[in-house]
Design a protein around this motif. Structure first.
Motif, mmCIF file in Angstrom:
data_model
loop_
_atom_site.group_PDB
_atom_site.id
_atom_site.type_symbol
_atom_site.label_atom_id
_atom_site.label_comp_id
_atom_site.label_asym_id
_atom_site.label_seq_id
_atom_site.Cartn_x
_atom_site.Cartn_y
_atom_site.Cartn_z
ATOM 1 N N SER A 73 0.829 -1.209 0.000
ATOM 2 C CA SER A 73 0.000 0.000 0.000
ATOM 3 C C SER A 73 0.863 1.258 0.000
ATOM 4 O O SER A 73 0.560 2.221 -0.712
ATOM 5 C CB SER A 73 -0.913 0.015 1.228
ATOM 6 N N VAL A 75 3.887 1.536 -1.181
ATOM 7 C CA VAL A 75 4.496 1.655 -2.514
ATOM 8 C C VAL A 75 3.478 2.205 -3.504
ATOM 9 O O VAL A 75 3.795 3.072 -4.328
ATOM 10 C CB VAL A 75 5.058 0.292 -2.979
ATOM 11 N N ALA A 76 2.240 1.729 -3.440
ATOM 12 C CA ALA A 76 1.202 2.210 -4.353
ATOM 13 C C ALA A 76 0.948 3.699 -4.158
ATOM 14 O O ALA A 76 0.816 4.457 -5.125
ATOM 15 C CB ALA A 76 -0.080 1.413 -4.155
ATOM 16 N N ALA A 78 3.078 5.841 -2.901
ATOM 17 C CA ALA A 78 4.279 6.564 -3.334
ATOM 18 C C ALA A 78 4.296 6.719 -4.849
ATOM 19 O O ALA A 78 4.676 7.779 -5.361
ATOM 20 C CB ALA A 78 5.524 5.821 -2.861
ATOM 21 N N LEU A 79 3.885 5.693 -5.562
ATOM 22 C CA LEU A 79 3.860 5.780 -7.020
ATOM 23 C C LEU A 79 2.769 6.730 -7.517
ATOM 24 O O LEU A 79 2.916 7.359 -8.552
ATOM 25 C CB LEU A 79 3.672 4.395 -7.632
ATOM 26 N N ALA A 80 1.677 6.810 -6.773
ATOM 27 C CA ALA A 80 0.570 7.660 -7.192
ATOM 28 C C ALA A 80 0.636 9.046 -6.566
ATOM 29 O O ALA A 80 -0.265 9.857 -6.775
ATOM 30 C CB ALA A 80 -0.750 6.985 -6.818
ATOM 31 N N TRP A 81 1.680 9.348 -5.815
ATOM 32 C CA TRP A 81 1.742 10.605 -5.076
ATOM 33 C C TRP A 81 1.720 11.817 -5.991
ATOM 34 O O TRP A 81 0.950 12.758 -5.775
ATOM 35 C CB TRP A 81 2.993 10.630 -4.200
ATOM 36 N N LYS A 82 2.542 11.843 -7.013
ATOM 37 C CA LYS A 82 2.630 12.999 -7.914
ATOM 38 C C LYS A 82 1.299 13.260 -8.623
ATOM 39 O O LYS A 82 0.815 14.393 -8.611
ATOM 40 C CB LYS A 82 3.774 12.774 -8.910
#
Length: 103
Positions: A73, A75-76, A78-82
């Motif tokens: 979760s 990691v997900a 973090a990848l979708a943060w931007k």
């Protein structure tokens, strides 16, 4: 000349055999993918045995599984943060413009 003809016949036979094997494999893959999506097949093959093992496992294994799910979760997010911050920043800018227009 007869050696060339014999070699040509052998090469054609090998090519035909390879082609029939390839077509059989393609048919098998198509049959395997028809009816269910790939994700469902993976979930059935990987998920169910993993859940059964987790149910039979003790508390430490369940804690480890929960930690892995939490890490996934993180990691997900973090990848979708931007994209998420861009979405909310655009919304905040639009609200600020609407507030300025109302004043």
């Amino acid at each position: 000349m007869t050696d060339l003809k014999r070699q040509l016949k052998e090469d054609k036979a090998i090519r035909s055999a390879a082609r029939s094997i390839l077509l059989a494999q393609i048919a098998q893959v198509r049959h395997g993918l028809s009816g269910q999506r790939i994700g469902e097949k993976l979930a059935d093959k990987i998920g169910n045995p993993a859940l059964e093992k987790l149910e039979n496992a003790g508390t430490p294994a369940k804690v480890i599984a929960a930690a892995v799910a939490g890490a996934a979760s993180v990691v997900a997010v973090a990848l979708a943060w931007k994209p998420l911050t861009d979405l909310f920043a655009t919304t905040a800018e639009e609200e600020a413009l609407e507030t300025d227009d109302d004043a």
